[in-house]
Scaffold this motif. Structure first.
Motif, short mmCIF file in Angstrom:
data_model
loop_
_atom_site.label_atom_id
_atom_site.label_comp_id
_atom_site.label_asym_id
_atom_site.label_seq_id
_atom_site.Cartn_x
_atom_site.Cartn_y
_atom_site.Cartn_z
N UNK B 35 0.37 -1.00 0.25
CA UNK B 35 -0.84 0.28 -0.28
C UNK B 35 1.05 0.99 -0.19
N UNK B 36 -0.06 2.35 -0.36
CA UNK B 36 1.28 3.52 -0.88
C UNK B 36 0.93 4.27 1.02
N UNK B 38 2.13 2.10 3.33
CA UNK B 38 3.37 1.79 3.84
C UNK B 38 4.74 2.09 3.12
N UNK B 40 5.05 4.83 2.04
CA UNK B 40 5.87 5.94 2.63
C UNK B 40 6.04 5.97 3.85
N UNK B 41 5.48 5.07 4.34
CA UNK B 41 5.75 4.49 5.74
C UNK B 41 7.41 4.65 6.29
N UNK B 42 8.03 3.54 5.22
CA UNK B 42 8.93 2.84 5.01
C UNK B 42 10.04 4.15 4.39
#
Lengths: 198, 198
Positions: B35-36, B38, B40-42
């Protein structure tokens, strides 16, 4: 115990396949010791790849254009279609270098036990494509499992009546593997599919 | 062969320790399917960790503050100092849960063959700290290698004359390990350092 920002970085690495607690910690410590240039490259490559990579509108393979390089190439044989279950397989076949046809990625394999029906894996798009583009041969290159065989047989069936040859890549003993390590289903298949030495 | 943005993502993963071509490809394909939220979180966790994580100004451990939680805690025994060679070791000792002293991270180990002299690993800061904070015991917890022993002996020597007990964590056979798998140097050490059963 770890500072918050380090904890989040470890969590990030733990999302990856095959990365457990220890490896994630090792990677996170490695990253905070990297040059800022490299951490920026790393972080940006994640965002950019996620942003740009999409499905090829013809074959469902991955690309950063609307139509992938293979589908838009004039050098490929547009009469042979290789059906695979995972966009990654395209790159594996391309590494061999001897296949010059085009690809079509279906969205997984039929698996009644998991509730995955033929409708769920995009076979309609495949059949339409085969109908419209008038392929001479369709090579089914999904993995040799119960689900793979079911899917291959199903595709064979729905292509009945169309003027197209349907083939399946061979199963058997991998090159260089000792026969003692081969499971009996593979061995049986290898025996049944034996070829005459010419 | 791969789209450019995917190629860069694979390159990024290949920078990590223990990640080769195949694993990097696997991770990259996994990431573009995340997912985007995730991804982004990464990506953000990499940048934020690199930005925020720094050395504790007292112990050289890693922290996102000026002084780390351990150095600034009133609950720790400030009379016992554990000297380690890698900030990561702090978290390993903390996981045990039974050490209540404080830490000091030196910047590697003395290794004349690699041109690493005592001056290169920050021993002056260590000696000043021991002098100023009047520790009762200094536990040297660097790894038991030629470099580790050299470093431990050197620290012992430069602390001579200060009123401080200097100890070294025990070497020997890891709990649960068969003796047949132990190298002879470790076995010799285990024999020499044997303890009376009371």
């Amino acid at each position: 115990m770890y500072p918050d920002s380090l904890k989040k970085l470890i969590e990030s690495f733990k999302m990856l396949p095959g990365v457990g607690e220890k490896s994630a910690e090792r990677m996170a410590f490695f990253v905070i010791n990297m040059d800022e240039e490299n951490t920026n490259f790393f972080a940006d490559s994640i965002k950019v790849a996620k942003e740009k990579i999409k499905k090829c509108s013809i074959c469902n393979g991955i690309t950063d254009k609307d139509i992938c390089d293979i589908c838009s190439s004039d050098l490929r044989n547009k009469k042979i279609l290789c059906v695979i279950e995972d966009p990654k397989s395209i790159f594996l076949f391309e590494k061999i270098g001897s296949f010059n046809g085009v690809y079509h990625v279906i969205d997984g394999l039929i698996s009644p036990l998991d509730g995955i029906d033929p409708d769920d894996i995009g076979l309609e798009k495949l059949v339409n494509r085969i109908h419209n583009e008038k392929f001479e041969e369709v090579i089914i290159a999904v993995k040799p499992s119960v689900e793979g065989e079911t899917t291959a047989l199903y595709i064979r069936k729905i292509l009945d009546g169309m003027n197209v040859k349907v083939t399946r890549i061979a199963s058997g003993i991998p090159i260089g593997t000792d026969i003692e390590y081969i499971d009996s289903m593979t061995l049986e298949r290898a025996l049944n599919d034996r070829k005459e030495i010419e």
